[in-house]
Design an enzyme around this catalytic site. Structure first.
Site, short mmCIF file in Angstrom:
data_model
loop_
_atom_site.label_atom_id
_atom_site.label_comp_id
_atom_site.label_asym_id
_atom_site.label_seq_id
_atom_site.Cartn_x
_atom_site.Cartn_y
_atom_site.Cartn_z
N SER A 1 0.92 -1.19 -0.12
CA SER A 1 -0.07 -0.02 -0.04
C SER A 1 0.91 1.35 -0.01
O SER A 1 2.05 1.12 0.31
CB SER A 1 -0.91 0.16 1.23
OG SER A 1 -0.08 0.24 2.33
N LYS A 2 0.10 2.45 -0.48
CA LYS A 2 1.08 3.55 -0.74
C LYS A 2 1.50 3.90 0.74
O LYS A 2 2.64 4.59 0.70
CB LYS A 2 -0.13 4.66 -1.01
CG LYS A 2 0.41 5.89 -1.57
CD LYS A 2 0.17 6.11 -3.07
CE LYS A 2 1.24 7.02 -3.31
NZ LYS A 2 1.54 6.64 -5.15
N ARG A 3 0.76 3.75 1.90
CA ARG A 3 1.69 4.06 3.02
C ARG A 3 3.14 3.45 3.41
O ARG A 3 3.83 3.79 4.29
CB ARG A 3 0.58 3.55 4.20
CG ARG A 3 -0.15 4.65 4.62
CD ARG A 3 -1.33 4.36 5.70
NE ARG A 3 -1.86 3.24 5.33
CZ ARG A 3 -2.03 2.17 6.13
NH1 ARG A 3 -1.59 2.02 7.31
NH2 ARG A 3 -2.78 0.83 5.52
#
Ligand code: GLU
Length: 490
Positions: free
Chosen positions: A260-262
């Site tokens: 995920s982007k995080r």
């Protein structure tokens, strides 16, 4: 003639996730291998999630990656255009088609109008949760007669249309990767098919479009596996031939979590911006969840096409290993022409303030040599800034330990003097001269081997390890070498 048709059907909600690129790639490889057709369809029925420019970005990302398709949406002359005999390929342009098929389901008793308010749905959901049940529509409107329902719709009452699943029926389907799957309808919700805004949900649109577009194989991420029974039911309700299903394992990070982007880079753009080559990213991605029979790891697109099969797609998640990606990408950088890597490298070098456009245009040979000198050591093109920094710095830093080891003795002083002396006789340090330079210093000082090369390298580059010294001499040029040698002189 074979009529294999596959599709990649992203929603334009932002950027292309690398998991999405892998899905597109597998579709492409399968179509290519089997002489089939590949369609790019845009699934934009959730208008609340639409992002301006996302369609263009998807198209560009696929194009960059070399994942080509035959039909669907393309970008030409500055705008998005559609090509193919099965259009429109953007779902928001197909609302009238979905409406027609929803009506058919209603007439045939496979769907029903639902007038339940948001509040009611909320409260049954809460109640079910409190009882520890999986939230599910309670079927309140299932038995409203079609006639009554139509009258209420006519009168302007807000409504959706839901799938009317029979109670307690096993739905069977086969997935090439996951095998035979059975799910009982009691465990499935009466899915909304048509929303109150007149847009279909994904489930309705995907089935209608895949059928009308003649899609034979549905190749997508395994997050859609739980939705598949609803789709199967719809195919059956319409009396349509079902496609073959292939659900791909999710792309996971090393902690086995969804990428995920995080947690860092996830979009194709992120990798492109970091200076990954499309060949490198695509080659590596192909291996995340698939491997050829002979376990070859470096494969051209052509080889991947030849060796690809769904039978060798793994059931469990594909782990995205950045170190492995870097290794694969480094291979492609090394086998690319220096010219090509130079062109890719220039923006990064400009960004770091090392060169400007004018300089790189006017000093092509120098730029080529700069790139040539460090190319072997790159795993991404963006790393070039750090690798060549020592060439551009006014002052290089030499750590104490290295200094003590190589530069603190008389030997170093003799070498530095000889370097300055030697260079004072020349106008320009070209490549020819650079090749003879160390010989000249050796002759002048009588110092040779390690005792010659290491102190000079450390004095000029700040480090005991690094690229070919002859190249470094040429790249630094007369003035910088004199300056650096002078810095060592006591
Ligand atoms: N629109 C869905 C997505 O964004 C497509 C799923 C499918 O391929 O059926 O992933």
């Amino acid at each position: 003639m074979n009529n294999i048709r596959v599709r990649f059907a992203p929603s334009p909600t932002g950027y292309l996730h690398i998991g999405g690129l892998r899905t597109a790639l597998y579709n492409y490889l399968f179509a290519q291998k089997n002489g089939g057709k590949f369609v790019l369809r845009i699934e934009d029925t959730d208008q609340t999630r639409f992002v301006e420019g996302a369609i263009e970005n998807l198209i560009h990302s696929l194009e960059w990656a070399g994942v080509k398709y035959d039909e669907g949406v393309f970008f030409e002359d500055g705008k998005v255009v559609e090509k193919g005999d099965f259009g429109p390929y953007v779902q928001s342009k197909r609302l009238h088609i979905y409406k027609e098929y929803v009506d058919k389901l209603l007439e045939d008793g496979h769907a029903y109008y639902c007038f339940c308010s948001r509040e009611r749905l909320e409260s049954i959901r809460e109640e079910q949760k409190m009882k520890g049940l999986v939230p599910k529509y309670d079927g309140f409107c299932r038995n409203v007669s079609l006639e009554d329902a139509k009258a209420r719709v006519e009168a302007g009452e807000e409504h959706v249309v839901r799938l009317k699943l029979p109670y307690n029926r096993d739905i069977h389907f086969h997935d090439i990767v996951r095998g035979d799957i059975v799910i009982n309808t009691n465990d499935i919700d009466d899915q909304v098919l048509l929303k109150s805004d007149g847009y279909p949900t994904y489930h309705m649109a995907v089935v209608v479009d895949d059928h009308l577009m003649g899609i034979t194989h549905i190749v997508r991420g395994e997050e859609w596996l739980p939705s598949t029974p609803k789709h199967i039911y719809l195919y059956e309700a319409f009396g349509w031939e079902k496609p073959v299903y292939v659900h791909l394992p999710t792309v996971l990070n090393k902690e086995r979590k969804k990428l995920s982007k995080r947690h860092g880079d996830v979009s194709v753009d992120d990798f492109r911006n970091k200076g990954y080559l499309p060949e490198g990213l695509v080659n590596y991605l192909a291996l995340v969840g698939w491997s050829p029979e002979d376990n070859q790891e470096l494969l051209s697109m052509e080889e991947m096409i030849n060796k690809f099969s769904f039978e060798r797609v793994s059931k469990t998640g594909g782990i995205f290993d950045k170190d492995k990606l870097d290794w694969v990408n480094g291979h492609y950088i090394r086998s690319s022409s220096t010219e090509k890597i130079k062109d890719m490298a220039i923006p990064y070098l400009i960004d770091r303030g090392f060169v400007d456009e004018k300089f790189s245009d006017e000093n092509i040979d120098w730029m080529l040599m700069l790139v040539e000198t460090v190319k072997e050591s790159l795993s991404t093109v963006s790393e070039i800034g750090d690798k060549v920094e020592f060439i551009f710095q006014e002052e290089i830093r030499i750590d104490e330990e290295t200094y003590n080891e190589f530069l603190s003795d008389e030997n170093a002083q003799i070498l530095m003097k000889a370097i300055i002396n030697e260079l004072s006789n020349v106008n320009e340090l070209d490549m020819e001269y650079a090749k003879t330079f160390m010989k000249a210093i050796q002759k002048e000082t009588g110092i040779k081997g390690k005792n010659l090369f290491m102190p000079v390298r450390v004095a000029l580059t700040g480090s005991a390890h690094g690229p070919e010294l002859v190249n470094v001499l040429f790249l630094l040029g007369k003035e910088k070498i004199i300056k650096r040698a002078n810095n060592i002189l006591k």
